[in-house]
Design an enzyme around this catalytic site. Structure first.
Site, PDB file in Angstrom:
ATOM      1  N   HIS A 499      84.245  63.396   7.650  1.00  0.00           N
ATOM      2  CA  HIS A 499      85.251  62.820   8.561  1.00  0.00           C
ATOM      3  C   HIS A 499      84.955  61.210   8.084  1.00  0.00           C
ATOM      4  O   HIS A 499      85.919  60.420   9.093  1.00  0.00           O
ATOM      5  CB  HIS A 499      84.430  62.774   9.793  1.00  0.00           C
ATOM      6  N   ASP A 503      90.037  62.932   8.375  1.00  0.00           N
ATOM      7  CA  ASP A 503      89.661  63.202   9.720  1.00  0.00           C
ATOM      8  C   ASP A 503      90.366  64.577  10.261  1.00  0.00           C
ATOM      9  O   ASP A 503      90.858  65.095   9.525  1.00  0.00           O
ATOM     10  CB  ASP A 503      90.344  61.882  10.555  1.00  0.00           C
TER      11      ASP A 503
END
Length: 526
Positions: A499, A503
């Site tokens: 992440h 994302d």
């Protein structure tokens, strides 16, 4: 010329072997390195290759007979006469620089720990295939090592006699550390690519033993009554810390076969300074009590490295997982229809993984950040795809070799490449660069029947695709505007992504692209 074939010694404690099978009959021709017979000992079963070209003229022991080490089991008739070894051949076209490094002694060659990849700094010796005093041919396997990238067999760069082993089995040494020395009776030459003849050293058994004795004097045994092995590192620590040999004998060892490790002796020294020491008998009693209900199995090197890598990955990447279900009907039907033909015509074993890999590579081209890595505050976007394929290695290991420039391969090319690296990974035949510089990985836990999971990212990559089992199940589909239930081959794909860079939106778009490529695959292009 008659060549005597003797029962080999497969370990220091091995005194005999049982012939399981003869692969050649009397009168048959045999090539050098072709399997001649198979033996079984109380340590290992192994196939024994022929040392030379020739004709098997006599078999002295039949199958299922047990023979002492060093006993002649067969006679091989070879070309030529005279002594077993030929004079060294000097070729004017080859370099005088040796592959290995000459040590201070004129006829000793240092054998270093090889570097098995740019990021590899050390290796662990798993097994020595030769013992001190054994003759070694050029390119014959000398020892086997394990690194955090790959396990591999290391051949001898020269012809000679193994004079000294400096790094024992299960010991770890830095790259370029001298792990052994080989005595060679003449100059050593590189063999050019065009010249296949090996440089042979003129060494008889007696001469070799005498020369090795001169170069490496036999070390006096500190205690004739001990069977314990102490590594040079442990002995050096003992000497510096004034630990007597009798004290060493009392230290409980946590290494292989009860060997005393660096940690063991340092713990002993620390406890001795505080008055807390244990005799080997007390330690043995403690282990026995523990062993009544718990079996203690030391981790092998591969498992240790996997453990370290998984912890490193967990502590480096911010792991997030997403899952999507994929309709594999088109691909399933194509494989069922064409599997046998492709296998018989082209030797291609067509599996779902080839199609999944192809779809993943296409999606990586659409979303290149998923094919990137992080370097400090910089994003390194790779314009090539080195596709890692996780391979389970018996009995309990995992390795991720990668297919270089996978974007240039078709489904058939990927199928061949996946089968090839899988086979070589399981048989320790990978090249070091095949486990380096990966950009994206796929792990197929569906092969074990698992539906989906959340795999750990293979550093320094930023994502890994998990493949579940293809299972026929009822699903709702729309036919002419009406929802109906149909039986379809369905599969879950899971994406674990970092992440810090990938994302949820990017991860979802990438996974959706893989799904679309699979469900709408143009099977006519395969």
């Amino acid at each position: 010329m008659k060549k005597e074939i003797v029962m080999p010694q497969m370990g220091e404690s091995i005194t005999e072997g049982t012939i399981i099978k003869w692969y050649k009959k009397v009168g048959e021709s045999v090539k050098k390195d072709e399997i001649l017979y198979e033996i079984s000992t109380d340590k290992v079963d192994t196939e024994i290759p022929s040392p030379e070209d020739g004709v098997l003229s006599e078999i002295k022991f039949s199958e299922n007979e047990t023979v002492d080490v060093g006993t002649v089991v067969a006679i091989l008739e070879t070309e030529g006469t005279g002594t077993e070894k030929s004079e060294p051949v000097k070729n004017e076209n080859v370099s005088a620089e040796p592959e290995a490094v000459k040590s201070e002694s004129e006829n000793l060659v240092d054998i270093p720990m090889p570097k098995m990849g740019e990021s590899v700094t050390e290796g662990t010796v798993i097994k020595w295939y030769k013992k001190v005093g054994d003759k070694v041919k050029r390119d014959e396997t000398l020892f086997e090592i394990s690194t955090d990238k790959v396990d591999t067999e290391v051949p001898s760069p020269v012809v000679g006699v193994l004079a000294e082993i400096l790094v024992k089995e299960n010991e770890t040494a830095d790259v370029d550390t001298v792990v052994a020395k080989i005595y060679t009776s003449d100059k050593i030459y590189k063999t050019s690519a065009a010249e296949k003849e090996e440089t042979e050293a003129k060494l008889t058994n007696d001469e070799a033993a005498k020369q090795v004795e001169k170069v490496i004097p036999r070390k006096k045994k500190v205690n004739q009554n001990t069977n314990r092995f102490y590594s040079p590192l442990v002995m050096n620590i003992a000497q510096k810390e004034n630990v007597s040999f009798n004290e060493l004998e009392t230290i409980p060892g946590s290494g292989i076969n009860g060997r005393v490790t660096k940690k063991d002796i340092l713990n002993y020294i620390e406890n001795r300074n505080t008055g807390k020491t244990f005799t080997s008998q007390e330690a043995k009693e403690t282990v026995i009590k523990r062993g009544e209900s718990v079996e203690v199995i030391p981790m092998n090197n591969i498992r240790k490295k996997i453990m370290q890598h998984m912890i490193q990955s967990r502590d480096t990447s911010v792991h997030v997982s997403e899952v999507m279900e994929v309709d594999m009907t088109k691909i399933h039907n194509f494989i069922v229809k064409n599997r046998e033909k492709l296998l018989s015509d082209e030797g291609i074993k067509l599996t779902y993984m080839a199609f999944i890999s192809y779809a993943a590579v296409k999606a990586l081209k659409d979303y290149p950040f998923v094919n990137a890595s992080i370097d400090g505050d910089n994003i390194l976007v790779k314009k090539y795809v080195n596709l890692g394929i996780a391979v389970a290695v018996e009995p309990n290991g995992l390795i991720v070799p990668n297919i270089k420039n996978a974007e240039d391969k078709s489904v058939r090319g990927l199928a061949k490449a996946i089968a090839d690296i899988g086979y070589r990974a399981r048989n320790k035949k990978l090249n070091p660069d095949e486990v380096a510089d990966g950009t994206f990985s796929i792990t197929n836990y569906g092969v074990f029947g698992a539906l989906f999971g959340s795999p750990i990212i293979n550093q320094p990559e930023v994502a890994i695709l998990g493949v579940g089992a293809v299972v026929k199940k009822p699903v709702v589909v729309e036919v002419d505007g009406t929802d109906v239930i149909a039986i379809k081959p369905m599969m879950y794909l899971s994406l674990s992504h970092d992440h810090r860079l990938v994302d949820g939106m990017l991860g979802g778009m990438f996974l959706k692209a893989v799904k679309n490529y699979l469900e709408n695959f143009d099977v006519g292009s395969v």
